[in-house]
Structure formats: C-alpha cells, structure tokens
Design a protein around this motif. Structure first.
Motif, PDB file in Angstrom:
ATOM      1  N   ASP A 186       0.856  -1.194   0.000  1.00  0.00           N
ATOM      2  CA  ASP A 186       0.000   0.000   0.000  1.00  0.00           C
ATOM      3  C   ASP A 186       0.890   1.242   0.000  1.00  0.00           C
ATOM      4  N   TRP A 187       0.535   2.197  -0.810  1.00  0.00           N
ATOM      5  CA  TRP A 187       1.251   3.472  -0.844  1.00  0.00           C
ATOM      6  C   TRP A 187       0.240   4.606  -0.714  1.00  0.00           C
ATOM      7  N   HIS A 188       0.687   5.689  -0.098  1.00  0.00           N
ATOM      8  CA  HIS A 188      -0.200   6.845   0.119  1.00  0.00           C
ATOM      9  C   HIS A 188       0.546   8.122  -0.212  1.00  0.00           C
ATOM     10  N   ASP A 189      -0.055   8.917  -1.057  1.00  0.00           N
ATOM     11  CA  ASP A 189       0.543  10.210  -1.401  1.00  0.00           C
ATOM     12  C   ASP A 189      -0.315  11.307  -0.777  1.00  0.00           C
ATOM     13  N   PRO A 190       0.204  11.988   0.240  1.00  0.00           N
ATOM     14  CA  PRO A 190      -0.629  12.986   0.934  1.00  0.00           C
ATOM     15  C   PRO A 190      -0.877  14.263   0.129  1.00  0.00           C
ATOM     16  N   PHE A 191      -0.141  14.457  -0.965  1.00  0.00           N
ATOM     17  CA  PHE A 191      -0.308  15.699  -1.729  1.00  0.00           C
ATOM     18  C   PHE A 191      -1.334  15.506  -2.838  1.00  0.00           C
ATOM     19  N   PRO A 192      -2.369  16.369  -2.872  1.00  0.00           N
ATOM     20  CA  PRO A 192      -3.330  16.267  -3.983  1.00  0.00           C
ATOM     21  C   PRO A 192      -2.589  16.457  -5.310  1.00  0.00           C
ATOM     22  N   LYS A 193      -2.907  15.589  -6.264  1.00  0.00           N
ATOM     23  CA  LYS A 193      -2.217  15.702  -7.545  1.00  0.00           C
ATOM     24  C   LYS A 193      -3.162  15.347  -8.684  1.00  0.00           C
ATOM     25  N   PRO A 194      -2.844  15.839  -9.886  1.00  0.00           N
ATOM     26  CA  PRO A 194      -3.607  15.443 -11.058  1.00  0.00           C
ATOM     27  C   PRO A 194      -3.241  14.025 -11.479  1.00  0.00           C
ATOM     28  N   SER A 195      -4.121  13.407 -12.245  1.00  0.00           N
ATOM     29  CA  SER A 195      -3.928  12.000 -12.620  1.00  0.00           C
ATOM     30  C   SER A 195      -2.676  11.796 -13.457  1.00  0.00           C
ATOM     31  N   TYR A 196      -2.211  12.837 -14.167  1.00  0.00           N
ATOM     32  CA  TYR A 196      -1.036  12.615 -15.025  1.00  0.00           C
ATOM     33  C   TYR A 196       0.225  12.352 -14.204  1.00  0.00           C
ATOM     34  N   LEU A 197       0.177  12.649 -12.892  1.00  0.00           N
ATOM     35  CA  LEU A 197       1.340  12.407 -12.041  1.00  0.00           C
ATOM     36  C   LEU A 197       1.266  11.083 -11.301  1.00  0.00           C
ATOM     37  N   PHE A 198       0.223  10.312 -11.582  1.00  0.00           N
ATOM     38  CA  PHE A 198       0.122   8.985 -10.963  1.00  0.00           C
ATOM     39  C   PHE A 198       1.218   8.072 -11.525  1.00  0.00           C
ATOM     40  N   ALA A 199       1.764   7.200 -10.680  1.00  0.00           N
ATOM     41  CA  ALA A 199       2.724   6.205 -11.178  1.00  0.00           C
ATOM     42  C   ALA A 199       2.735   4.980 -10.290  1.00  0.00           C
ATOM     43  N   LEU A 200       2.989   3.859 -10.906  1.00  0.00           N
ATOM     44  CA  LEU A 200       3.357   2.650 -10.163  1.00  0.00           C
ATOM     45  C   LEU A 200       4.393   1.892 -10.973  1.00  0.00           C
ATOM     46  N   VAL A 201       5.168   1.092 -10.236  1.00  0.00           N
ATOM     47  CA  VAL A 201       6.155   0.203 -10.863  1.00  0.00           C
ATOM     48  C   VAL A 201       6.096  -1.120 -10.125  1.00  0.00           C
ATOM     49  N   ALA A 202       6.115  -2.213 -10.874  1.00  0.00           N
ATOM     50  CA  ALA A 202       6.197  -3.545 -10.267  1.00  0.00           C
ATOM     51  C   ALA A 202       7.232  -4.314 -11.058  1.00  0.00           C
ATOM     52  N   GLY A 203       8.273  -4.776 -10.378  1.00  0.00           N
ATOM     53  CA  GLY A 203       9.298  -5.441 -11.175  1.00  0.00           C
ATOM     54  C   GLY A 203      10.369  -6.110 -10.336  1.00  0.00           C
ATOM     55  N   ASP A 204      11.273  -6.714 -11.055  1.00  0.00           N
ATOM     56  CA  ASP A 204      12.416  -7.373 -10.442  1.00  0.00           C
ATOM     57  C   ASP A 204      13.573  -6.386 -10.521  1.00  0.00           C
ATOM     58  N   LEU A 205      13.733  -5.605  -9.469  1.00  0.00           N
ATOM     59  CA  LEU A 205      14.648  -4.460  -9.531  1.00  0.00           C
ATOM     60  C   LEU A 205      15.593  -4.450  -8.342  1.00  0.00           C
ATOM     61  N   ALA A 206      16.781  -3.915  -8.586  1.00  0.00           N
ATOM     62  CA  ALA A 206      17.746  -3.690  -7.499  1.00  0.00           C
ATOM     63  C   ALA A 206      17.793  -2.182  -7.240  1.00  0.00           C
ATOM     64  N   VAL A 207      18.285  -1.819  -6.068  1.00  0.00           N
ATOM     65  CA  VAL A 207      18.236  -0.394  -5.708  1.00  0.00           C
ATOM     66  C   VAL A 207      19.587   0.112  -5.213  1.00  0.00           C
ATOM     67  N   ASN A 208      19.898   1.337  -5.618  1.00  0.00           N
ATOM     68  CA  ASN A 208      21.022   2.078  -5.063  1.00  0.00           C
ATOM     69  C   ASN A 208      20.419   3.122  -4.136  1.00  0.00           C
ATOM     70  N   ARG A 209      20.651   2.969  -2.837  1.00  0.00           N
ATOM     71  CA  ARG A 209      20.004   3.842  -1.865  1.00  0.00           C
ATOM     72  C   ARG A 209      20.969   4.872  -1.297  1.00  0.00           C
ATOM     73  N   ASP A 210      20.375   5.985  -0.865  1.00  0.00           N
ATOM     74  CA  ASP A 210      21.146   7.006  -0.157  1.00  0.00           C
ATOM     75  C   ASP A 210      20.140   7.831   0.634  1.00  0.00           C
ATOM     76  N   THR A 211      20.629   8.831   1.347  1.00  0.00           N
ATOM     77  CA  THR A 211      19.693   9.741   2.017  1.00  0.00           C
ATOM     78  C   THR A 211      20.108  11.178   1.719  1.00  0.00           C
ATOM     79  N   PHE A 212      19.132  12.065   1.848  1.00  0.00           N
ATOM     80  CA  PHE A 212      19.406  13.492   1.719  1.00  0.00           C
ATOM     81  C   PHE A 212      18.750  14.181   2.904  1.00  0.00           C
ATOM     82  N   THR A 213      19.503  15.041   3.558  1.00  0.00           N
ATOM     83  CA  THR A 213      18.922  15.778   4.674  1.00  0.00           C
ATOM     84  C   THR A 213      18.571  17.178   4.192  1.00  0.00           C
ATOM     85  N   THR A 214      17.308  17.523   4.310  1.00  0.00           N
ATOM     86  CA  THR A 214      16.874  18.819   3.800  1.00  0.00           C
ATOM     87  C   THR A 214      17.353  19.932   4.727  1.00  0.00           C
ATOM     88  N   ARG A 215      17.218  21.160   4.258  1.00  0.00           N
ATOM     89  CA  ARG A 215      17.757  22.270   5.076  1.00  0.00           C
ATOM     90  C   ARG A 215      16.983  22.429   6.382  1.00  0.00           C
TER      91      ARG A 215
END
Ligand code: B3K
Ligand code: ZN
Length: 868
Positions: free
Chosen positions: A182-211
């Motif tokens: 389950d995913w939840h996007d708290p920001f109201p958005k138009p349908s053109y910004l909808f996305a999903l991905v389902a796949g066999d994928l690997a990830v390169n992770r990192d973090t960013f600390t905002t100001r």
C-alpha cells in the motif's frame, strides 16, 4: 494485436484554449487497487466525487474503451451508465457520491507505452498527458487534484518490488505466492502524475537531509546488472536537491524519493510525484559506456524531473495549453543548475545551439505555435521545443528584465500563492509583475505570438562628434493562423568596443526594444565602435546586422562576453558558408584567421574553444537560404572544413597532442577531451594520410566512451578499411548493451558519406533494429532524418529514397506507437524550403501518410498540418 484505439482522422476533435471550463465534478480522494499481471491486470477505482459549482452535468469519466466489469455508486451495483466514445458517463442525482469501477487491461499488449505497460518483463506507467485514462476511468485532466491511495498485488517471484507515489504504508504476503503493498501520497495531484512500478529491480540507496533537517530516503531502481551504473544519477539528484534549496528556496516534501529506469520509454523521463520514471539512457552511466554528453544530460534530466516537484507538481497546470508554465520554467531551472556545475558560457552555447537546431525551424515552419498554444488535436504533439526551450527563453528574458532579486521575489510569490493549485502562464507572469513592479503587459505577447522575431541592427558613428547611433527594427514573421503580429518587447544586451584599442567603450546596457523601430544614441564614443549585441543571447531572436567580416573577427577575439565571442565566430562562419552554398566566390581567410586566433589564445577554456571552432551545421546553413540546396551546402561546408584542417594543421595536432590523462568527469577533463576530438575531426577533414590511423589508435586505446565514439564517428565518416573493422569491433564489444548499440546505429545514420542512405536502409533490417523500442527507432530513423545531406539525397532516377524510407517507417511505427511516430515527422515538414523536385517528393510522402487508413490522430495532426 496492438492495443491502440484509433480516432477517425477525417473527423479529428480540436481542443481550444478559449473553450476551457472548470470541471463539473471534483475527486478529492481516490483509492486504486491493482491485481497486477502483465497479461491481464484488474484495476478497481473508488472515487469520492463532488459536484463542482451548480452544473447538473452527469459524471463523465475519460477512458480508452477498456472493458468495464462493474460500476457501483454508493456501494450499490449501478447499471445505468453508458459508454460514449471513449467516455464512461454516469448520471448522478446528488452532489457527493462514492463511485467504484472495475476494469481489466492488458499491459503487455500496450505498445503505445502510455498508461500501464510492460518493459523488459517489469510493469510501469506513463500517464502524462492523457495516459491515466488508459488505466482506469477518471476525469483525466490536470485541474482535478486528488489524494491517492494505492494497493498493488502481484506474483512475488516475478514482480518482487512494488512502488507507487508518495510514502509506503504497509506490505505483506499472501499464501498463494502473491504479495501486496500500500502506498499513500498525501499531496493532492492530477492523474497525469500517478505512477506505479512492479518489477524485479535492485536499488542504489542514499539519504538526503533537507535544510530543515528532514531525512529523505532516496532510491534508484534498475535491473541488478545495471546497478553499478547508477552512482552518477544519484549524485546528481543530491546536488539538485541542495541547489533548489539554495537558489529557489524549494525543499523536498515527502520522506521518500524514488527513481526507476526502464528501457522502453517515449521520451526522457517523467516527474511522477515521489516516483520519477526514467528512460534508462538518462540514468545509466559509466565511463566505458556513456559519453561526457550523456553524463551531462543525465544530470540535467535528473535535476529537471526533481525540480518539477515544485514547478509542476506542487503547482500544476490548469489545462494543457499552460504546459510551458511547468516545462519552460523547469527547463530554465535545469539550465541554471547545469550552468552552475561547470562552464556557464559553454552551457549557454549548447542551449542556444539546440534552440537553433530544433525550435527556430519549428517556429519558421508549418507546425509553428505560440508558447501558449490556442488549439490542438493531440496534446502529445505539443511537447515541443517551442513549449520547452522557447518557454525557457521567455523565463530567462523575464529574469533578465527583473534582475535576480526581483525575479526571486517573483518566483517566491508564485510558489507561495499557487501552491496546491492548477495555475496558468498568466498566474506566473502576474506574480513576477506584482513582486517586481515591472509592467509586463507587452511581454505577455511572447506567450501569444509564434515566430522568431528578426531584429535588424545598424550602427553608425560620427567620426568627429563622438556620437554613435544604433538603429534597431523588429519584425515578427507571419505564422500559421497569425498573419499579423504586434511588436514585442525584446531585451537586448548591448556593448560597444573600440575598433582600434579593443577596449569596451561603455558598460553593457540592457536595451528594451518595444517599438517596430527605435534609435539608440551613445555619446562620447571616442573611436570607431564595434557592436556587440544580444550578448548572452538575451533574447531568442535572429539578429541581422551590417557588421563586416573584420568586425566579426574582431569580436570573436576581443568581446568580453564569451557567448558573444562564440556568436561572432558563428556569424562569420555562417556568412562564409551561405556565400559558398550560393556559389559566390569565397575566401576562407577570415574564418581561418579567427579560428587560429581562438586556438592560440591560451587564456581560453578548452571546452569553450571546442565549441567556438565548430562550424554551424548543414541544417542551420539551410535555414538561412530561401531554397535549401543540401549538396551545395555540404560541399561548401566540407570545403571550409578541409581548408581549416589544412591551414591550421599544426594547431590541430598540437591540440590533439595535449594529454587528458586517465579518465575523470571533471569540467577540465571534459573540456580537454572535447577539444581533442574536435581537433581529430579537423585532422581528418584536412585529408591527412594518417588521420584514420590516428582515429583507430584512439578507438582502440580509449578508456572512455567519449573518445571511443568520437573516433568511431571519424572512422565512419571516412573511407579507410579501418572503418568496417571499427564498426564491427564496436558492435561486438557492446552487443549486450542496448544504449551503446543505439549509439552504433546513430553514428552510422549521421555519417556524412554518400552511401549513408543505403547503409541506413540496411541497418533497418539488422536483427537488432526494432520499432518497438523508442530509443532504437530514434537512433536510426530520427538521426538519419536530420542528416541533411543523406536524407535529401536523390537517387539516379531522381527519386528521394530517404523520404520514402522515413514515411514507410513512420507508417509502420504509427501502428505501434503513434506518439513516437509523430515526433519523428518534422524533417518532412520542411518540404516548402527545397527545390521543386525535392519539394514535390516530400509532399507526396506526407500525402501518402495522411491517406493511410487507420492513421493515429497523432501522426494525422503532424502530417496534415505540415501540408497546410
Ligand atoms: N513531463 C514529462 C514529459 C511528458 C511527455 C508527454 N508526452 C517529462 C518532462 O518534461 O519532464
Ligand atoms: Zn519537464
């Protein structure tokens, strides 16, 4: 069979800006359920619908004729719906209801790559502009903003990763080998910004600390074997996040930011909220497979999509006529970002070069349209260079006219006032106007009037009196539907230099040309002045000046604005090439001397030198002529290249001999590689006996793709036996890397050789060629069609095999992927610009396309408008 819904081309529906009306129903929240399977996916949608205003219109949901399995209203099965064309119409009596639909779609049969589709066995979405309706029935327009909750389920072994917009909420496994998330996007958005991905994928992770101290989890998701090629994109993302905080005060707003790379994608990338989906060519890079150009483009596109989070997502577009509101502004923002990563001057040169290659011809041809268009048949056709690149130039002019402080105050006001809304270009301009106090009434014409303004500039000097007079006049050419134009405000940065001393005679001035003709007087001009105008390319216009070759050469050596230096050299080269193409006697000395002076100037950045000494392209020379003669242009350009190569042989060899050292992606190393490879091109153009051997040695020894591809380009353009060896070696070395094989196709399609048309026709039958992958189609067909000499070559019978080839390919591609086919049509729209024989041949191919049964509205609009 291809999953394509075809409109009847004879009766295309035209959508007009003036017909905009607010939506009759809003959808504050939507819950989507996906039972995912490439062959058959079940989609449930639960819409909380609210009547908007006092219209009694039924609920009308956009769709694509996907089979409706069930409709429920307020929990009760509802059979009183109707399907009207592509729409699902549900009569509703009250003002607020819960509407549920259930449909079935087949992602693996979706060859258009719009909506939910399969790429390399994984599932992904593309919804902008009108793809969401191909997933489920919905008011698929950008001014309907909803909060989305998404549940996906899929076979865990086949599709182990499940991603959607926003933040992950929960996930689990079922007993039957399936799992869910389950995913939840708290920001109201138009349908053109909808996305999903389902796949066999690997990830390169990192973090960013905002100001403000929030930690954002970043992830770049790719196939496992591509993981090692994601670090550059991840670095660019973090740099872009910090840059937007610093330069525009914009901070990221979710806890997660994911990017997924897919191989089958209609354009560069997509800014879906919290889940960007990218064409893999704008993510994957390592030195062996990606050029410096690729590295730069990856950083620019990663930044562009990230910047959309504010300019596009937090503030979106009211309707698609406002597309440049997000695209022009975001391109301007990504240009600023890239300029800050290396040489701002070189970046500006590259941007102007691409504006002239794509947007100027568009603005001068049958598909010309304003930055804010008035009508369209298929909105996908309006993701153009005019919307993007000219749109960015408009924002740049606004920034120039306001100055940095007022411009930033204006963007702050815009972001603040319109956050969470669907806005218009007018809202943007009005925000800048209000924050700065600058009257932008006349500037608004830039959004409304198509066509590239032409400015004539003539400077005279009273030798004894010390007064110089600059006569300026503007003309905005007629464009389709706009026969008469009003004068625009043209911000021109101008400076005068002394012809004798070489020094600046006064500070740079910003002249705002507002009338059809104006006279500007400069006092106390003590020596003969030379005019430097449109410095930094302050306005996207054509300058017709009466500057002599000597004055242009002077500016190319002495102007203190690097762009103006480049521009003076380009103008000098262009004038020489145009004269040559027209058969006038030409003397190459002025160009040779100016290039020599630039090469010898050790104070200059090698990256700048490399740009400055490159000749204008064949097509750009063609754009200056009333009748394009591809063979004469090619001959004139080759003659100049040859003379430059020979006359400056020692300088080219010296530049080529400067070692770059082991590979590094620093601005300095990039600049040196660039200059070396330009030098290699000139050594080859000189006809030197050892040129191919030099190129082949470089091809073999290269420790990076920039040098290897440059060497291949030189060899492919030449006639030595090493050519075939290099082509085969390159192919074998990279056979398992689709992005590099794209380069292999493209390099051959761009070859200046006389046999390129035949080579390309053969490559279209190569086992690795396919129309179903847009990158591959573009790498061969798109590249060939912009190769002016090859595309326009006539055969012995006086026919145009290139034209026929392109039309055949477009007709075939249209059956699979209309959007990509339509994008590749514009080379044919130049048909009026050629001699009667070529013109008739090109026109006949356009007519053949228009007459093709079952044509998409995408290709129909492009081809039929090209004939108007
Ligand atoms: N907004 C997308 C482009 C969508 C194109 C739809 N035909 C990518 C971009 O401009 O950032
Ligand atoms: Zn964009």
């Amino acid at each position: 069979m291809a999953d394509i819904m075809r409109d009847t081309p004879a009766l295309p529906t035209v959508t007009r800006r003036e017909d905009y009306t607010p939506p009759a129903w809003l959808v504050p929240t939507v819950d989507l359920g996906f039972t995912l399977d490439p062959a058959k996916t079940r989609v449930t949608a639960r819409l909380d619908v609210r009547r908007n205003g006092d219209s009694d219109a039924p609920l009308r949901l956009d769709g694509a004729r996907q089979p409706v399995i069930a409709v429920r209203v307020d929990g009760v099965v509802f059979n009183d719906f109707r399907l009207e064309g592509d729409d699902l119409v549900i009569p509703l009596t009250g003002d607020a209801h819960i509407v549920e639909t259930e449909v079935e779609i087949a992602p693996e049969r979706n060859t258009q790559l719009m909506g939910l589709y399969a790429s390399g066995g994984n599932l992904c979405t593309q919804c902008e502009a009108e793809g969401f309706r191909r997933i489920t029935y919905f008011p698929d327009r950008p001014d309907v903003l909803s909060i989305y909750r998404v549940r996906m389920s899929a076979d865990r072994a086949r599709l182990p990763v499940l991603l959607a917009n926003g933040d992950p909420v929960a996930h689990g496994s079922d007993e039957d080998g399936r799992h869910w998330a389950d995913w939840h996007d708290p920001f109201p958005k138009p349908s053109y910004l909808f996305a999903l991905v389902a796949g066999d994928l690997a990830v390169n992770r990192d973090t960013f600390t905002t100001r403000s101290g929030r930690t954002v989890d970043l992830g770049i998701w790719v196939r496992a074997r591509d993981l090692a090629r994601t670090s550059h994109a991840l670095d660019a993302l973090k740099t872009a996040m910090a840059w937007d905080e610093r330069v525009y005060g914009r901070e990221y707003d979710l806890d997660v930011f994911n990017i997924v790379a897919v191989d089958d994608f209609n354009f560069g990338a997509m800014e879906n909220k919290g889940l960007n989906i990218f064409n893999s060519r704008y993510i994957l890079a390592d030195p062996d497979t990606a050029t410096d150009y690729d590295y730069d483009a990856i950083a620019a596109v990663v930044a562009h999509e990230y910047f959309h989070n504010w300019s596009g997502n937090r503030i979106t577009c009211r309707d698609w006529f406002q597309l440049s509101l997000k695209e022009g502004f975001t391109v301007y923002r990504d240009q600023g970002f890239s300029a800050d990563q290396g040489s701002a001057a070189v970046k500006r040169i590259e941007d102007v070069r691409s504006l002239r290659a794509a947007q100027f011809p568009e603005d001068a041809g049958p598909l010309a349209h304003p930055v804010r268009p008035e009508s369209y048949i298929e909105i996908s056709n309006f993701y153009t260079s005019t919307i993007y690149n000219k749109g960015a130039e408009l924002v740049r002019m606004l920034a120039t006219m306001l100055g940095p402080v007022a411009f930033r105050a204006g963007t702050d006001l815009y972001f603040d006032r319109f956050d969470g809304t669907a806005a218009t270009c007018e809202d943007f301009v009005a925000s800048l106007e209000e924050a700065s106090g600058v009257d932008l009434t006349q500037f608004r014409l830039w959004y409304a009037q198509a066509g590239t303004p032409r400015i004539s500039a003539s400077l005279t000097h009273e030798a004894g009196g010390g007064r110089a007079t600059l006569q300026l006049a503007q003309h905005v050419p007629a464009t389709p539907g706009q026969p008469h134009k009003s004068p625009m405000v043209i911000p021109l940065k101008v400076r005068l230099f002394g012809a004798e001393t070489g020094r600046a005679l006064a500070d740079e001035q910003l002249i705002l040309l507002t009338d059809t003709a104006e006279t500007i007087v400069f006092e106390a001009v003590t020596e003969r002045p030379v005019l430097s105008i449109n410095r930094g390319f302050s306005a996207p216009v054509v300058i017709d000046s009466d500057r002599t070759p000597g004055e242009l050469a002077f500016l190319s050596a002495h102007d203190d604005d690097p762009f103006a230096r480049y521009e003076a050299m380009q103008q000098l080269m262009l004038d020489t090439l145009v004269a040559g193409a027209l058969g006038s006697p030409v003397d190459h000395t002025a160009v040779i001397d100016a290039v020599a002076a630039t090469l010898d100037d050790t104070t200059l950045d090698p990256a700048f030198v490399a740009e400055a000494v490159l000749l204008p392209s064949d097509s750009f020379v063609g754009d200056q002529l009333s009748v394009v003669d591809p063979d004469a242009i090619f001959a004139a350009r080759e003659a100049l290249r040859h003379d430059l190569g020979r006359a400056l042989s020692e300088s080219w060899r010296a530049a080529y001999a400067v070692p770059v050292g082991p590979y590094s992606y620093s601005p300095e190393a990039k600049g040196r590689r660039r200059l070396r490879n330009v030098a290699l091109g000139y050594i080859a153009a000189s006809g030197a006996d050892d040129a191919d051997a030099l190129a082949y040695a470089q091809f073999e020894a290269a420790d990076n793709m920039t040098d290897r591809q440059a060497a291949l380009t030189t060899l492919v353009g030449g006639g030595s036996p090493l050519r075939d060896t290099a082509v085969a070696t390159f192919y074998n070395r990279y056979a398992d890397n689709g992005l590099v094989i794209d380069k292999w196709f493209q390099t051959q399609a761009l070859s200046p050789r006389a046999d390129t048309g035949a080579v390309v026709a053969g490559l279209a039958r190569h086992p690795d060629f396919t129309l179903s992958n847009p990158n591959r189609a573009r790498s061969l067909i798109g590249a060939f069609a912009v190769n002016q000499r090859a595309f326009h070559a006539l055969d012995a019978a006086g026919k145009g095999p290139g034209y026929r080839f392109l039309a055949d390919q477009l007709i075939a591609l249209d059956r699979l992927n209309p959007q990509t086919a339509a994008k590749l049509l514009p080379p044919l729209d130049r048909w009026r610009r050629f001699d009667p024989v070529r013109s008739a041949l090109m026109k006949a191919e356009l007519e053949r396309i228009v007459a093709t049964p079952g044509l998409s509205k995408d290709l129909f609009e492009q081809a039929s408008k090209s004939l108007e």
